[in-house]
Write an enzyme that holds these catalytic residues in place. Structure first.
Site, short mmCIF file in Angstrom:
data_model
loop_
_atom_site.label_atom_id
_atom_site.label_comp_id
_atom_site.label_asym_id
_atom_site.label_seq_id
_atom_site.Cartn_x
_atom_site.Cartn_y
_atom_site.Cartn_z
CB SER A 4 53.56 -70.48 -118.56
OG SER A 4 54.22 -70.43 -119.81
CG HIS A 40 80.45 -64.29 -120.66
ND1 HIS A 40 79.92 -64.80 -119.50
CD2 HIS A 40 79.99 -65.06 -121.66
CE1 HIS A 40 79.17 -65.86 -119.80
NE2 HIS A 40 79.18 -66.03 -121.11
N GLY A 66 69.10 -68.41 -124.87
CA GLY A 66 70.05 -67.31 -124.73
C GLY A 66 69.49 -65.98 -125.21
CG LEU A 67 67.27 -65.36 -128.24
CD1 LEU A 67 66.24 -65.51 -129.35
CD2 LEU A 67 68.43 -64.52 -128.74
CD GLU A 84 68.10 -65.07 -113.66
OE1 GLU A 84 67.10 -64.60 -114.19
OE2 GLU A 84 68.40 -66.28 -113.70
CG ASP A 90 70.59 -60.95 -120.05
OD1 ASP A 90 71.39 -60.49 -120.86
OD2 ASP A 90 70.67 -62.10 -119.59
N GLY A 120 65.26 -70.90 -123.01
CA GLY A 120 66.61 -71.42 -122.79
C GLY A 120 67.51 -71.27 -124.00
CB SER A 146 64.74 -66.40 -117.16
OG SER A 146 66.06 -66.23 -117.58
CE1 TYR A 199 76.54 -65.26 -117.39
CE2 TYR A 199 76.38 -65.15 -114.99
CZ TYR A 199 76.38 -64.53 -116.22
OH TYR A 199 76.27 -63.16 -116.29
#
Ligand code: GLA
Length: 395
Positions: A71, A38, A130-131, A166, A178, A128, A134, A228
């Site tokens: 997908s 963060h 956290g790796l 994003e 990311d 979803g 997206s 976030y």
């Protein structure tokens, strides 16, 4: 290789293509952040690495303006179609808004994309978690666009357009970490990235007798995205307060802890003060962590990971019961060098450095304690630092 052969086969079946239709295959990794959480949007330094698992795409260009996207991770949604002439965010298009948004962002930036394509995506990054599943699709789509339309663009520019997608198309006000680590990753290395200047360097991250162990809480993030944006907004207003009071800084991480302590009274919102404390202390931890790495002192590196977690828990307040339970269970294990939440938080994954000889007992004991406490089953992965997004070849 078998995975790719199967994906190409499925692509041809799904889009009813002839067997000799040429298909191009691309890959973009997921990422894990070792320390520096963060603070990418606070001008700080971060230390992530790309992983050796991620998202694959099998693509074939079309002659018309239609995009058909599918997908394997969301088979129930079937093939989603949209046109080059109408690239608008649509909730019902679900995950397909990511590739759609990237195409729109490239067009808006002036790149010449004059036809559609058919694409099958498959990701082996848990969604979803956290790796960065997206960001992985975003950078992957950027690489596809560059290749199919012979665009004159380098990886850092593609990373920036992916982040812009994003921020502006999806509406999550993320920093650059990311997309940067996914685009610029390098096998066996982590990346020290200065998010203010985008200066970066690679640091070998192969530990002699330890490994990166990622543990998934298997808790969906839920309201994570709005929280976030909230955290980011409160850092931005604190920065404004500090600047308006005459402090000469351009981002929160321009301060060290001493300057923060001397000036924290200038921050108007009580709630924002611990948020700023986290940003400043986390940036100092990254700098110390780098020193430790250079000196081969992995144990102190691990301790800094632990204090990063505590700061994210108490000051930034982005952990939660599941992440805390997983990290606390990891801290109790003999072979743990360090353990913390990774990514945005509010669920998702933890990252731990674990001595190789203890990995088996680590997984067994941490999984058991976590289940007892939360009722959830954790999933564990070994995180090998891998290469960034790229074309794998023509099939
Ligand atoms: C998410 C965002 C990143 C970064 C992390 C927290 O992964 O996409 O930009 O802010 O959270 O470090």
């Amino acid at each position: 290789m078998e995975l790719i052969t199967n994906l190409v086969k499925n692509f041809k079946k799904e889009f009813t293509k002839e067997n000799n239709t040429p298909a191009e295959v691309f890959f973009a990794p997921g990422r894990v952040n070792l320390i520096g959480e963060h603070i990418d949007y606070n001008g700080g330094k971060v230390f992530p690495c790309a992983l050796d698992f991620g998202t694959y795409a099998v693509v074939s260009k079309r002659d018309d303006k239609t995009f058909r996207v599918y997908s394997e991770n969301f088979k129930n949604l079937g093939i989603i179609e949209f046109s080059l002439d109408s690239l608008i965010y649509d909730k019902k298009d679900d995950w397909a808004n990511y590739p759609k948004g990237v195409i729109k962002t490239f067009l808006d930036a002036g790149f010449n994309i004059n036809s559609g394509f058919d694409v099958l995506y498959f990701g082996n990054i848990p969604n979803g978690a956290g790796l960065s599943s997206s960001a992985s699709i975003e950078v992957l789509t950027s690489v596809i666009l560059k290749d199919l339309f012979k665009l004159d663009i380098n990886m850092v520019e593609m990373v920036k357009l992916s982040q812009k997608t994003e921020n502006e198309f999806i509406g999550v006000n993320c920093g650059i970490m990311d997309q940067f680590s996914i685009g610029m990753g390098k096998k066996d290395n982590a990346i020290l990235l200065d998010c203010n200047t985008l200066d970066y360097s690679y640091a070998p991250f192969i530990l002699k007798d330890a490994s990166i162990v990622i543990a998934n809480t298997n808790k969906r993030r839920g309201l994570g995205e709005s929280k976030y944006n909230e955290r980011r907004a409160s850092c931005e207003s604190a920065l404004e307060d500090l600047k308006n009071s005459g402090l000469k800084i351009s981002s929160l991480c321009d301060m060290n802890m001493k300057i923060f302590e001397e000036n924290k009274h200038l921050i108007k919102s009580e709630e924002a003060i611990p948020r700023v404390k986290h940003a400043v202390s986390e940036n100092e931890r990254v700098l110390k962590a780098m020193e430790c790495l250079n000196n081969g002192d992995i144990n102190t590196f691990g301790e800094l990971m632990n204090s990063s977690h505590t700061s994210l828990k108490d000051d930034y307040e982005v952990t939660g019961f599941e992440l805390d339970s997983l990290v606390e269970a990891a801290w109790e294990e003999q072979g743990t060098i360090g353990s913390r939440m990774t990514g945005a938080g509010f669920g998702g994954c933890t990252v731990s450095l674990v001595k190789n000889e203890y990995i088996e007992t680590f997984i067994k004991n941490v999984g058991k304690k976590y289940k007892e406490k939360t009722g959830l089953e954790a999933a564990f992965y070994i995180g090998n630092p891998g290469d960034g997004a790229r074309k794998l070849g023509d099939f």
